[in-house]
Structures are given as C-alpha cells and as structure tokens.
Design an enzyme around this catalytic site. Structure first.
Site, mmCIF file in Angstrom:
data_model
loop_
_atom_site.group_PDB
_atom_site.id
_atom_site.type_symbol
_atom_site.label_atom_id
_atom_site.label_comp_id
_atom_site.label_asym_id
_atom_site.label_seq_id
_atom_site.Cartn_x
_atom_site.Cartn_y
_atom_site.Cartn_z
ATOM 1 N N GLN A 183 -18.458 2.125 22.504
ATOM 2 C CA GLN A 183 -19.579 1.641 20.885
ATOM 3 C C GLN A 183 -20.584 0.916 21.099
ATOM 4 O OE1 GLN A 183 -16.293 -0.129 18.705
ATOM 5 N NE2 GLN A 183 -17.389 -0.347 17.200
ATOM 6 N N PHE A 184 -21.469 1.406 21.743
ATOM 7 C CA PHE A 184 -23.181 0.939 21.008
ATOM 8 C C PHE A 184 -23.050 -0.473 20.158
ATOM 9 C CE2 PHE A 184 -24.194 4.297 17.912
ATOM 10 C CZ PHE A 184 -25.133 3.270 17.335
ATOM 11 N N THR A 185 -22.479 -0.101 18.860
ATOM 12 C CA THR A 185 -22.889 -1.021 17.948
ATOM 13 C C THR A 185 -21.740 -2.336 18.369
ATOM 14 O OG1 THR A 185 -20.573 0.031 17.029
ATOM 15 C CG2 THR A 185 -22.219 1.047 15.819
#
Length: 149
Positions: free
Chosen positions: A78-80
C-alpha cells in the site's frame, strides 16, 4: 518503510471476485516503502510484525506474538502509507518508492518474512484489491522503520 498492522480473526484479498489469499487468526499488514529504504528497513519491520506482542495470553493481557500463537500473516502492498496530506487536499506521494523498485522490495519483504515464518500469504503488487477483514479488538498498530512514530 511503514506498516499498518491489524490483529484479525480473518482476512482475505480478492481480485475480480476471486479470493487470492486468506488467513485465519493473525495479522493483516499493509506495507509501504520509502524511496530511501534499504534491506535493513525490511528486516526491522519484519521482525517487529512477527514479534510484536499484541495477542492475549490466558490472563487476557497482550503478551503474545504472532509466533507465539502460531497465527497467520497476510501482507498487502500500500504505497498510500507515504501519502503526505499536510498541504492542500490531494496527498503527495513524492517520498514513496517508485513502483518498479517497490515491486522488488515487496517481493523481498515477503521472502524475508517467509524465511522467518512459514505462515505468510500476500496480495498482488499494484492489483486493484478488495480487502476483507474481521478486526480483533480492534487492535491497529503503526510501524515506521525510521522510528518517527
């Protein structure tokens, strides 16, 4: 590297209505990579996830780790987690690792976890995943390899 870990009774990853990974009791770990991360960051977070004492013992105290209860681990990229929303209304992801490098780190992180523990499953990097979970507690912990929280 950052991780949001959730103690779960069950969790699963679905892509296009197909379950590609599911676990029973254990940890659902959302992981994101900073553009300056190294293998040391991966090791640090892997050890924290596996050894963090967030499961209850027979006295109902959080004294047991994932290893102690022999639970399962589900890892989702999850890059967010590196979204910076301090300015404006649209988060900036400028400190997140670029996707081509992050994909390698995600694979490496899974391998590190699997070397330390056998009950590991994962989502698919950059896939449009639907995550289902039954949070236990709820217990949600934030981890950061640079130790800013």
């Amino acid at each position: 590297m950052r991780a949001v870990i959730q103690r779960v009774k069950t969790a699963s990853v679905n892509i296009e209505n197909n379950t590609i990974a599911s676990i029973g009791e254990g940890i659902l770990a959302f992981v994101g990579f900073h553009h300056e991360d190294t293998s040391d960051d991966l090791e640090y977070i892997a050890n924290k996830i596996l050894q963090l004492r967030i499961f209850c013992d027979d006295k109902d105290l959080m004294n047991l780790s994932l290893l102690d209860i022999e639970g399962e681990l589900l890892i989702v990229s999850q890059f967010t987690l590196y979204g910076d929303a301090r300015k404006g209304r649209r988060p900036s992801y400028s400190t997140a690792m670029p996707p081509n490098k992050a994909q390698i780190y995600f694979k490496d992180f899974i391998e590190i976890c699997e070397l330390k523990y056998k009950k590991v499953k994962s989502g698919i990097f950059q896939a449009d995943m639907k995550i289902n979970l039954v949070n236990s507690g709820p217990v949600t912990i934030l981890l950061d390899s640079s130790k800013i929280f």
